[in-house]
Design a protein around this motif. Sequence first.
Motif, PDB file in Angstrom:
ATOM      1  N   CYS A  82      24.548  15.158 138.410  1.00 20.02           N
ATOM      2  CA  CYS A  82      23.391  14.623 137.475  1.00 20.02           C
ATOM      3  C   CYS A  82      22.876  15.902 136.814  1.00 20.02           C
ATOM      4  O   CYS A  82      22.743  16.962 137.177  1.00 20.02           O
ATOM      5  CB  CYS A  82      22.354  14.156 138.299  1.00 20.02           C
ATOM      6  N   TRP A  96      19.643   2.529 137.550  1.00 19.84           N
ATOM      7  CA  TRP A  96      20.764   3.200 136.978  1.00 19.84           C
ATOM      8  C   TRP A  96      21.743   2.284 135.999  1.00 19.84           C
ATOM      9  O   TRP A  96      22.123   1.297 136.531  1.00 19.84           O
ATOM     10  CB  TRP A  96      21.555   4.087 137.756  1.00 19.84           C
ATOM     11  N   GLN A 123      19.303   6.779 133.867  1.00 18.77           N
ATOM     12  CA  GLN A 123      18.208   6.224 134.773  1.00 18.77           C
ATOM     13  C   GLN A 123      17.249   5.683 133.938  1.00 18.77           C
ATOM     14  O   GLN A 123      16.794   6.204 132.639  1.00 18.77           O
ATOM     15  CB  GLN A 123      17.468   7.390 135.701  1.00 18.77           C
ATOM     16  N   CYS A 171      23.898  11.005 134.482  1.00 18.46           N
ATOM     17  CA  CYS A 171      24.888  11.422 135.584  1.00 18.46           C
ATOM     18  C   CYS A 171      26.396  11.180 135.199  1.00 18.46           C
ATOM     19  O   CYS A 171      26.626  10.121 134.444  1.00 18.46           O
ATOM     20  CB  CYS A 171      24.878  10.542 136.868  1.00 18.46           C
ATOM     21  N   TYR A 221      17.295  11.539 132.772  1.00 16.66           N
ATOM     22  CA  TYR A 221      17.949  11.716 133.753  1.00 16.66           C
ATOM     23  C   TYR A 221      19.422  11.197 133.746  1.00 16.66           C
ATOM     24  O   TYR A 221      19.626  10.039 133.549  1.00 16.66           O
ATOM     25  CB  TYR A 221      17.670  11.453 135.185  1.00 16.66           C
ATOM     26  N   LYS A 237      13.410   2.035 137.651  1.00 17.44           N
ATOM     27  CA  LYS A 237      14.334   3.309 137.831  1.00 17.44           C
ATOM     28  C   LYS A 237      15.661   2.931 138.329  1.00 17.44           C
ATOM     29  O   LYS A 237      16.247   3.446 139.480  1.00 17.44           O
ATOM     30  CB  LYS A 237      13.498   4.318 138.966  1.00 17.44           C
ATOM     31  N   TYR A 257      19.168  18.048 140.794  1.00 17.14           N
ATOM     32  CA  TYR A 257      19.213  17.831 142.137  1.00 17.14           C
ATOM     33  C   TYR A 257      18.171  16.974 142.925  1.00 17.14           C
ATOM     34  O   TYR A 257      18.292  16.887 144.331  1.00 17.14           O
ATOM     35  CB  TYR A 257      19.578  19.047 143.005  1.00 17.14           C
ATOM     36  N   SER A 258      17.244  16.402 142.328  1.00 11.71           N
ATOM     37  CA  SER A 258      16.346  15.673 142.584  1.00 11.71           C
ATOM     38  C   SER A 258      16.629  14.137 142.639  1.00 11.71           C
ATOM     39  O   SER A 258      15.979  13.476 143.667  1.00 11.71           O
ATOM     40  CB  SER A 258      15.039  15.688 141.685  1.00 11.71           C
ATOM     41  N   GLN A 259      17.668  13.684 142.259  1.00  4.63           N
ATOM     42  CA  GLN A 259      17.941  12.328 142.508  1.00  4.63           C
ATOM     43  C   GLN A 259      19.323  12.058 143.454  1.00  4.63           C
ATOM     44  O   GLN A 259      19.931  13.248 143.764  1.00  4.63           O
ATOM     45  CB  GLN A 259      18.725  11.765 140.985  1.00  4.63           C
ATOM     46  N   ASP A 260      19.241  10.870 143.925  1.00  2.45           N
ATOM     47  CA  ASP A 260      20.037  10.557 144.847  1.00  2.45           C
ATOM     48  C   ASP A 260      21.465  10.208 144.325  1.00  2.45           C
ATOM     49  O   ASP A 260      22.137   9.320 144.688  1.00  2.45           O
ATOM     50  CB  ASP A 260      19.655   9.465 145.944  1.00  2.45           C
ATOM     51  N   ARG A 261      21.833  11.336 143.642  1.00  2.00           N
ATOM     52  CA  ARG A 261      23.104  10.721 143.061  1.00  2.00           C
ATOM     53  C   ARG A 261      23.869  12.428 142.677  1.00  2.00           C
ATOM     54  O   ARG A 261      23.293  13.436 142.491  1.00  2.00           O
ATOM     55  CB  ARG A 261      23.271  10.203 141.675  1.00  2.00           C
ATOM     56  N   VAL A 262      25.182  12.257 142.644  1.00  2.00           N
ATOM     57  CA  VAL A 262      25.904  13.578 142.049  1.00  2.00           C
ATOM     58  C   VAL A 262      26.199  13.928 140.764  1.00  2.00           C
ATOM     59  O   VAL A 262      26.109  12.578 140.038  1.00  2.00           O
ATOM     60  CB  VAL A 262      27.306  13.404 143.115  1.00  2.00           C
TER      61      VAL A 262
END
Length: 251
Positions: free
Chosen positions: A213, A167, A160, A226, A224, A165, A206-211
């Motif tokens: 991470c 990616w 990120q 991923c 951050y 912000k 787990y705060s980001q809208d991604r797996v």
Amino acid sequence: MSFYSDVSTEDMSDELETLGWYHNDLSRHAAEALLLSNGTDGSYLLRNSNEGPSCFALSVRAKDSVKHFHVTRRDSTYVFGFNEFTSLQAFVNHFANQPLLGSDAGTLIVLKSPYPWRVEEPSIYESVRVHTAIQTGRTENDLVLNAPSLGTKEGYLVKQGALVKNWKQRWFILSRYELKYFKDKMCEEPIRTLDLRACSAIQFDYSQDRVNCFCLVFPERTFYLCAKTGVEADEWIKILKWKLSQIRKGR
């Protein structure tokens, strides 16, 4: 005169043990896991072959695969392909000159760097061992338990940005206490080098809208990152956390 003309076979074995890239009883599948996970194109190592006490295998990473070549020891002579070396030193000198190997597919493989069996960092081999077992259809019991430690790690991660912000994929190289990231794998100069001695925490995020991470917490910023898979993210976290623990022990 042969370098080993006056020494016994046992002495030769002892001499072989001093070779920095001789991995002794590392299995074929463990060698593949080790080189694919932590080596680079052209990394190579020597290991025992199951074909006999004087038979060895040279395992070489060629991009996304590992090729294996026979090496035979006859008295004081090492036979490799069409080459015959009268001493271990001559054999080693051959590999210091970046020779080419021909694979079964007819392509040429350049030997670039020996993969050492002595490294100062911990093994994250267990996850690699299980992953390889699944890929090859074997159980993890088929692979060696005590594999050499993995000294560095590299691979693509999605990072990120600091201000915007968004990616972007970056190539990361972890070595000693430095984590460097590059625009891509071909770039020689890193965009930035992170000193892990200034890092306070490494954990799944787990705060980001991604797996898949995880984050690295520094005084001035939290990074951050991923990975493509949960297993890959776990491997990065394990070795990064170990480095952090070693830094704290040294303080």
